[in-house]
Enzyme design. Structure first.
Site, PDB file in Angstrom:
ATOM      1  N   HIS A  37       0.809  -1.217   0.000  1.00 20.79           N
ATOM      2  CA  HIS A  37       0.000   0.000   0.000  1.00 20.79           C
ATOM      3  C   HIS A  37       0.839   1.262   0.000  1.00 20.79           C
ATOM      4  CE1 HIS A  37       0.655   0.767   4.302  1.00 20.79           C
ATOM      5  NE2 HIS A  37       0.210  -0.450   4.585  1.00 20.79           N
ATOM      6  N   CYS A  80       2.528  -4.833   6.782  1.00 17.62           N
ATOM      7  CA  CYS A  80       2.359  -4.604   5.351  1.00 17.62           C
ATOM      8  C   CYS A  80       3.655  -4.105   4.719  1.00 17.62           C
ATOM      9  CB  CYS A  80       1.249  -3.586   5.118  1.00 17.62           C
ATOM     10  SG  CYS A  80      -0.372  -4.163   5.642  1.00 17.62           S
TER      11      CYS A  80
END
Length: 167
Positions: free
Chosen positions: A120, A142
């Site tokens: 992301h 992440c």
């Protein structure tokens, strides 16, 4: 007659986009390779790295993800399996963690493996500019990139692409 021309143009546009395969320099991206120790994400086509990006990892970057909440980024073979826009992180692409090996390990240890591991962008935050995040390991597991890099990857990597995450 104009409506026929407009219909022809719309049909051509629809089919040209439907058959377009994203590529970099004419080569389709068939693998995303993440080297955690280098803080690099590489776009790969037929074994050749076409482009590399600086990444940020989980707050505990050393070692593979073991359980939910450990702030580690997974290691192994996964897929980019879906994507969405994100109010918090600009664009995001889901990584298919946990795989069968991760599930078996977590089950053996009696812990939840975790989920929702994404590739992301960076938060848009008035208090902290984007460059602040770019040099830190700040995620909950992440893999984060600058928003401009994430927009580029979004356009080059299609769902179903292999992602290998190495130590």
């Amino acid at each position: 007659m104009r409506w026929l021309l407009a219909l022809l143009c719309l049909t051509f546009t629809a089919f040209s986009h439907a058959n377009a395969t994203p590529s970099l320099g004419g080569s389709p991206i068939d693998k995303v390779l993440v080297i955690k120790s280098e803080r690099k994400l590489h776009l790969v086509s037929a074994g050749q790295t076409l482009k590399s990006y600086r990444i940020s990892l989980g707050k505990q970057p050393n070692g593979a993800k073991q359980r939910e909440g450990d702030m580690r980024t997974p290691e192994g073979l996964y897929w980019i399996d879906w994507r969405k826009t994100s109010d918090k992180y600009n664009l995001s692409m889901h990584i298919s963690y946990p795989n069968a090996r991760d599930l078996a390990r977590a089950q053996q240890e009696g812990v939840a493996p975790g989920s929702m591991i994404m590739l992301h962008g960076t938060p848009v935050d008035e208090e902290y500019p984007e460059w602040f995040f770019h040099t830190l390991d700040w995620t909950e597991g992440c893999i984060a990139l600058t928003n401009s890099d994430m927009r580029e990857i979004w356009g080059l990597v299609k769902d179903g692409t292999l992602i290998e995450i190495r130590p």
